[in-house]
Motif scaffolding. Structure first.
Motif, mmCIF file in Angstrom:
data_model
loop_
_atom_site.group_PDB
_atom_site.id
_atom_site.type_symbol
_atom_site.label_atom_id
_atom_site.label_comp_id
_atom_site.label_asym_id
_atom_site.label_seq_id
_atom_site.Cartn_x
_atom_site.Cartn_y
_atom_site.Cartn_z
ATOM 1 N N LEU A 85 0.770 -1.325 -0.095
ATOM 2 C CA LEU A 85 0.103 -0.105 -0.101
ATOM 3 C C LEU A 85 0.928 1.321 -0.110
ATOM 4 C CD1 LEU A 85 -2.841 1.232 0.214
ATOM 5 C CD2 LEU A 85 -2.695 1.235 2.612
ATOM 6 N N ASP A 86 0.716 2.007 -1.276
ATOM 7 C CA ASP A 86 1.681 3.235 -1.432
ATOM 8 C C ASP A 86 0.847 4.463 -1.142
ATOM 9 O OD1 ASP A 86 4.348 1.989 -2.718
ATOM 10 O OD2 ASP A 86 2.472 0.892 -3.265
ATOM 11 N N THR A 87 -0.370 4.226 -1.373
ATOM 12 C CA THR A 87 -1.348 5.660 -1.521
ATOM 13 C C THR A 87 -2.579 5.360 -0.805
ATOM 14 O OG1 THR A 87 -0.293 6.397 -3.388
ATOM 15 C CG2 THR A 87 -2.293 7.393 -2.905
ATOM 16 N N LEU A 88 -3.071 6.162 0.069
ATOM 17 C CA LEU A 88 -4.536 6.181 0.554
ATOM 18 C C LEU A 88 -5.210 7.414 0.272
ATOM 19 C CD1 LEU A 88 -6.696 4.767 2.461
ATOM 20 C CD2 LEU A 88 -5.592 5.906 4.512
ATOM 21 N N VAL A 89 -6.356 7.385 -0.418
ATOM 22 C CA VAL A 89 -7.246 8.499 -0.562
ATOM 23 C C VAL A 89 -8.234 8.201 0.264
ATOM 24 C CG1 VAL A 89 -8.288 10.063 -2.198
ATOM 25 C CG2 VAL A 89 -6.140 8.660 -2.885
ATOM 26 N N ASN A 90 -8.159 9.352 1.396
ATOM 27 C CA ASN A 90 -9.351 9.228 2.270
ATOM 28 C C ASN A 90 -10.450 10.012 1.904
ATOM 29 O OD1 ASN A 90 -9.098 7.370 4.673
ATOM 30 N ND2 ASN A 90 -7.409 8.740 5.437
ATOM 31 N N ALA A 133 5.960 1.070 2.786
ATOM 32 C CA ALA A 133 6.322 1.349 1.397
ATOM 33 C C ALA A 133 7.161 2.535 1.078
ATOM 34 C CB ALA A 133 5.017 1.747 0.729
ATOM 35 N N ALA A 134 7.153 3.566 2.032
ATOM 36 C CA ALA A 134 7.799 4.583 1.982
ATOM 37 C C ALA A 134 9.541 4.333 1.746
ATOM 38 C CB ALA A 134 7.861 5.732 2.897
ATOM 39 N N GLY A 135 9.866 3.120 2.222
ATOM 40 C CA GLY A 135 11.303 2.637 2.110
ATOM 41 C C GLY A 135 11.608 1.647 1.011
ATOM 42 N N GLN A 137 11.156 0.319 -3.259
ATOM 43 C CA GLN A 137 11.344 0.797 -4.785
ATOM 44 C C GLN A 137 9.801 0.452 -5.101
ATOM 45 O OE1 GLN A 137 13.401 2.170 -6.343
ATOM 46 N NE2 GLN A 137 15.332 2.053 -4.965
ATOM 47 N N PRO A 138 9.327 0.966 -5.963
ATOM 48 C CA PRO A 138 10.126 1.999 -6.980
ATOM 49 C C PRO A 138 10.225 3.510 -6.556
ATOM 50 C CG PRO A 138 7.816 1.867 -8.040
ATOM 51 C CD PRO A 138 8.110 0.949 -6.766
ATOM 52 N N ARG A 139 9.560 4.024 -5.813
ATOM 53 C CA ARG A 139 9.188 5.348 -5.264
ATOM 54 C C ARG A 139 9.883 5.784 -4.221
ATOM 55 N NH1 ARG A 139 4.541 8.111 -5.510
ATOM 56 N NH2 ARG A 139 5.272 9.937 -6.589
ATOM 57 N N ARG A 140 9.958 5.093 -3.121
ATOM 58 C CA ARG A 140 10.470 5.158 -1.753
ATOM 59 C C ARG A 140 10.104 6.453 -1.163
ATOM 60 N NH1 ARG A 140 15.646 6.619 -1.287
ATOM 61 N NH2 ARG A 140 15.701 7.386 -3.475
ATOM 62 N N VAL A 141 8.584 6.811 -1.518
ATOM 63 C CA VAL A 141 7.566 7.476 -0.869
ATOM 64 C C VAL A 141 6.468 7.181 -0.825
ATOM 65 C CG1 VAL A 141 7.084 9.057 -2.765
ATOM 66 C CG2 VAL A 141 7.202 10.056 -0.554
ATOM 67 N N ALA A 142 5.433 7.527 0.062
ATOM 68 C CA ALA A 142 4.151 6.961 0.223
ATOM 69 C C ALA A 142 3.280 8.268 0.493
ATOM 70 C CB ALA A 142 3.879 6.002 1.480
ATOM 71 N N ASP A 143 1.870 7.960 0.271
ATOM 72 C CA ASP A 143 1.241 9.311 0.476
ATOM 73 C C ASP A 143 -0.119 8.963 1.100
ATOM 74 O OD1 ASP A 143 2.042 11.675 -1.391
ATOM 75 O OD2 ASP A 143 2.514 9.886 -2.395
ATOM 76 N N MET A 144 -0.733 9.893 1.956
ATOM 77 C CA MET A 144 -2.021 9.880 2.518
ATOM 78 C C MET A 144 -2.548 10.992 2.045
ATOM 79 S SD MET A 144 -3.532 9.544 6.211
ATOM 80 C CE MET A 144 -2.747 8.374 6.479
ATOM 81 N N VAL A 145 -3.944 11.220 1.295
ATOM 82 C CA VAL A 145 -4.501 12.252 0.958
ATOM 83 C C VAL A 145 -5.809 12.198 1.424
ATOM 84 C CG1 VAL A 145 -5.306 13.510 -1.300
ATOM 85 C CG2 VAL A 145 -3.356 12.253 -1.384
ATOM 86 N N ASN A 146 -6.128 13.224 2.461
ATOM 87 C CA ASN A 146 -7.197 13.443 2.941
ATOM 88 C C ASN A 146 -8.113 14.398 2.552
ATOM 89 O OD1 ASN A 146 -6.611 11.343 5.050
ATOM 90 N ND2 ASN A 146 -5.649 13.096 6.286
ATOM 91 N N ILE A 147 -9.356 14.045 2.176
ATOM 92 C CA ILE A 147 -10.159 14.943 1.241
ATOM 93 C C ILE A 147 -11.167 15.717 2.289
ATOM 94 C CG2 ILE A 147 -12.053 15.360 -0.423
ATOM 95 C CD1 ILE A 147 -9.030 14.102 -1.438
ATOM 96 N N SER A 148 -10.942 17.178 2.399
ATOM 97 C CA SER A 148 -11.621 17.828 3.440
ATOM 98 C C SER A 148 -12.542 18.751 2.474
ATOM 99 C CB SER A 148 -10.655 18.717 4.091
ATOM 100 O OG SER A 148 -11.259 19.553 5.202
ATOM 101 N N SER A 149 -12.626 20.175 2.761
ATOM 102 C CA SER A 149 -13.634 20.796 1.885
ATOM 103 C C SER A 149 -13.007 22.647 2.220
ATOM 104 C CB SER A 149 -14.983 20.750 2.466
ATOM 105 O OG SER A 149 -15.964 21.798 2.184
ATOM 106 N N GLY A 182 9.329 13.195 8.208
ATOM 107 C CA GLY A 182 10.566 12.626 8.068
ATOM 108 C C GLY A 182 11.018 11.210 7.748
ATOM 109 N N ARG A 183 10.111 10.350 7.576
ATOM 110 C CA ARG A 183 9.957 9.069 7.132
ATOM 111 C C ARG A 183 9.551 8.924 5.865
ATOM 112 N NH1 ARG A 183 7.833 5.470 12.051
ATOM 113 N NH2 ARG A 183 8.921 4.002 11.029
ATOM 114 N N PHE A 184 9.526 10.095 5.040
ATOM 115 C CA PHE A 184 8.850 9.955 3.481
ATOM 116 C C PHE A 184 7.591 9.613 3.332
ATOM 117 C CE2 PHE A 184 13.427 10.725 3.139
ATOM 118 C CZ PHE A 184 13.564 11.749 1.966
#
Length: 254
Positions: A85-90, A133-135, A137-149, A182-184
């Motif tokens: 799991l690299d990306t969570l879109v909440n 996942a942030a550690g 390959q292939p990207r060494r970064v992970a994302d959580m995108v929280n949808i607000s308003s 700090g942990r990408f």
């Protein structure tokens, strides 16, 4: 420069319609395998078929995020079936507006359960996997995108509890960002303005009339407009974090 998502996995909540469905399509187009989570499994199945026809990979997760066990299971199934799991879109949420005086408490409870607790349940379950996942390959970064308003920025008469839930999402996102950046693991907040989705249709008829009058003549955003911004955020290079994005229709003043 955009950094494609090939070899990564995204989980999108509220994926059965609107911004969630559009986000799933956008992330798939960038190369991510996508887990689709929502209560309406039939719509998710149709969306998964669209993704497959376009050459993508998607799984269907019938999920009520207000149930902590179901939210956790959605995350675990994503990892078990897609490998990581690299990306969570909440994205799962509801907007029930109207005066606070004599408001149905059931509407307040529903907003707190979905907009806040559902997001927190998914975030809590996903964080260990995003950190892992942030550690990798292939990207060494992970994302959580929280949808607000926009309602998470501006408190307005007639939307007190909706404002409260969205302000809470903003506060949680910023505090969590400081904890894990700090942990990408990048934590991003997207705040859409008036957008043409099903969200307003869940309100009582008299509230729908008020909403229509407020935005009469405004060319609203589309779900695809917001999905485009989500895709932009998660395809930045590893060293670039878009912490917050407020997106209004050009004609919206407040």
């Amino acid at each position: 420069m955009a950094d494609r998502l090939d070899g990564t996995v995204a989980l999108v909540t509220g994926a059965s319609s609107g911004i969630g469905a559009a986000a799933a399509l956008a992330l798939s187009a960038q190369g991510a395998a996508v887990a689709l989570a929502a209560r309406r499994a039939d719509r998710l199945t149709d969306l998964a078929a669209r993704i497959a026809v376009a050459g993508g990979d998607a799984i269907v997760l019938e999920t009520d995020v207000t149930d902590e066990a179901q939210a956790r299971q959605a995350v675990e199934r994503t990892v078990d079936e897609l490998g990581r799991l690299d990306t969570l879109v909440n994205n799962a949420g509801v907007m029930l507006l109207g005066p606070a005086v004599d408001a149905p408490l059931s509407e307040w409870e529903r907003m707190v359960s979905i907009n806040l607790m559902g997001l927190l349940y998914c975030a809590h379950a996903a964080l260990p996997h995003l950190l892992e996942a942030a550690g990798k390959q292939p990207r060494r970064v992970a994302d959580m995108v929280n949808i607000s308003s926009v309602a998470g920025r501006v408190a307005r008469n007639g939307s007190a509890v909706y404002n409260a839930t969205k302000h809470a999402v903003g506060a949680f996102s910023e505090a969590l960002r400081q904890e894990v950046t700090g942990r990408f693991v990048r934590i991003s907040l997207v705040e859409p303005g008036a957008t043409a989705t099903e969200l307003a249709s869940h309100n009582r008829p008299e509230v729908q009339t008020t909403i229509q009058q407020r935005f009469e003549g405004v060319e609203r955003l589309s779900a695809e407009d917001i999905a485009d911004n989500i895709a932009y955020i998660v395809t930045r290079p590893r060293h670039v974090a878009v912490n917050e994005m407020l997106v209004r229709p050009t004609q919206q003043t407040g």
